[in-house]
Design an enzyme around this catalytic site. Structure first.
Site, PDB file in Angstrom:
ATOM      1  N   LYS A 184       6.615  -1.947   2.031  1.00 50.46           N
ATOM      2  CA  LYS A 184       5.420  -1.327   2.622  1.00 50.46           C
ATOM      3  C   LYS A 184       4.236  -2.291   2.498  1.00 50.46           C
ATOM      4  CE  LYS A 184       3.193   3.176   3.081  1.00 50.46           C
ATOM      5  NZ  LYS A 184       3.612   3.411   4.484  1.00 50.46           N
TER       6      LYS A 184
ATOM      7  N   TYR B 135       0.831  -1.206   0.000  1.00 50.90           N
ATOM      8  CA  TYR B 135       0.000   0.000   0.000  1.00 50.90           C
ATOM      9  C   TYR B 135       0.864   1.253   0.000  1.00 50.90           C
ATOM     10  CZ  TYR B 135       0.854   1.143   4.945  1.00 50.90           C
ATOM     11  OH  TYR B 135       1.447   1.508   6.130  1.00 50.90           O
TER      12      TYR B 135
ATOM     13  N   ARG C 145       8.466   4.227  -4.457  1.00 48.41           N
ATOM     14  CA  ARG C 145       8.535   3.250  -3.366  1.00 48.41           C
ATOM     15  C   ARG C 145       7.548   2.115  -3.599  1.00 48.41           C
ATOM     16  NH1 ARG C 145       7.644   5.346   2.695  1.00 48.41           N
ATOM     17  NH2 ARG C 145       5.513   5.581   1.902  1.00 48.41           N
TER      18      ARG C 145
ATOM     19  N   LEU D 114      11.132   1.283   7.220  1.00 48.84           N
ATOM     20  CA  LEU D 114      10.566   1.700   5.940  1.00 48.84           C
ATOM     21  C   LEU D 114      11.295   2.950   5.473  1.00 48.84           C
ATOM     22  CD1 LEU D 114       8.158   1.201   3.929  1.00 48.84           C
ATOM     23  CD2 LEU D 114       7.008   3.051   5.168  1.00 48.84           C
TER      24      LEU D 114
ATOM     25  N   GLU E  52      11.614   2.762  14.443  1.00 52.09           N
ATOM     26  CA  GLU E  52      10.775   3.819  13.878  1.00 52.09           C
ATOM     27  C   GLU E  52       9.459   3.849  14.633  1.00 52.09           C
ATOM     28  OE1 GLU E  52       9.941   2.841   9.765  1.00 52.09           O
ATOM     29  OE2 GLU E  52       9.896   0.704  10.254  1.00 52.09           O
TER      30      GLU E  52
ATOM     31  N   ARG F 207      -6.867 -20.793  -2.488  1.00 52.03           N
ATOM     32  CA  ARG F 207      -6.321 -20.374  -1.198  1.00 52.03           C
ATOM     33  C   ARG F 207      -5.088 -21.210  -0.825  1.00 52.03           C
ATOM     34  NH1 ARG F 207      -5.080 -20.968   3.673  1.00 52.03           N
ATOM     35  NH2 ARG F 207      -5.060 -19.174   5.090  1.00 52.03           N
TER      36      ARG F 207
END
Length: 286
Positions: A149, A33, A52, A206, A181, A101
């Site tokens: 991310k 995301y 990114r 990140l 972070e 799945r």
């Protein structure tokens, strides 16, 4: 007006925005995301966020269903349809829906899923920019590829819930005695020698887009920046501390675990860097 979202090629009312229960983002957190800020109806530092995004999907061998140029077009269309002046655009790419799945990647005929939506937020006039925030510390229990991310955010959810219950504005995560972070931000301190310190980029954190811009803006003004790890003790002994993120820009930190930093008020460096970043954001937004 009902908010409008984007789901796999269609603009739809947010209430009708749906994906399959077999989507691998839902079942495996198999997705990436990004969040870009919006000021005056324009995207802030969006090229950095999309770069990114491209790196993150590459790290997990996830194919983007649209080009970066087309993604930008969709973002701008969402902003226009929602008449968004100030806020955020969220986008998420997953490996799509596969009825088996199974853990391995699905067959090539399964198309990646792309969803986007917007939210209103007055980042510039946020009250905490003037008052500063308290942060608490928690163990960093995340996986070892934090540079990606990923939508797998349960550890951050738990960290920020602990912060919320303590009345804190953010959680700083600790590993081996050092701050990695924040739950959704990059951590900075200003030493007694006026050196801006933040952890160096690696798999442990990140690579923040706002972090990158703030460092560049500071260096352009001949401010000293050192990329290295720091401890909570060093933060408490510092002149100032602050965090950066797309949803907060630059936000002063006035206390860690209830212990004040400096005089317990937002410091001049964090305040000035916030002003500089806002100037940059407004001047370069598209």
């Amino acid at each position: 007006m009902d908010p409008i979202a984007y789901v796999n090629g269609s603009f739809v009312p947010l209430a009708d925005a749906k994906i399959s229960v077999l989507d691998r983002g839902f079942l495996f957190a198999d997705g990436i995301y990004e969040v870009s800020a919006v000021l005056d109806g324009k995207l802030v530092d969006n090229a950095s966020h999309l770069a990114r995004l491209q790196r993150s999907v590459g790290e997990i061998k996830l194919r983007l269903p649209e080009t970066l140029d087309r993604i930008t077009e969709i973002q701008k269309e969402l902003i226009a349809r929602n008449k968004l002046e100030n806020g955020l655009v969220y986008l998420q790419v997953t490996r799509g829906a596969d009825k088996s799945r199974d853990f391995p990647f699905p067959k090539a005929d399964v198309k990646s899923s792309l969803v986007m939506f917007t939210s209103e937020k007055d980042i510039i006039n946020a009250p905490v920019a003037k008052t500063g925030i308290n942060v608490i510390t928690v163990p960093d229990i995340r996986w070892e590829r934090r540079d990606i991310k990923s939508v797998a955010l349960l550890a951050q959810v738990l960290a920020k819930q602990v912060a919320a219950e303590a009345g804190a504005g953010e959680a700083w995560m600790l590993q081996d005695g050092y701050v990695t972070e924040g739950g959704s931000s990059t951590a900075f301190i200003l030493t007694r020698d006026d050196v801006i310190v933040t952890r160096q980029n690696s798999n442990a954190i990140l690579p923040g887009c706002t972090r990158k811009a703030v460092i560049a803006l500071a260096q352009e003004r001949q401010l000293r920046v050192e990329e290295r790890s720091f401890t909570v003790a060093e933060a408490l002994a510092a002149k100032e501390a602050f965090i950066t993120s797309a949803s907060a820009f630059v936000q002063p930190v006035i206390a860690v675990d209830g212990k004040t930093i400096g005089d317990g008020k937002p410091g001049p460096m964090a305040t000035r860097l916030r002003e500089i970043y806002v100037e940059f954001a407004k001047a370069t937004a598209v």
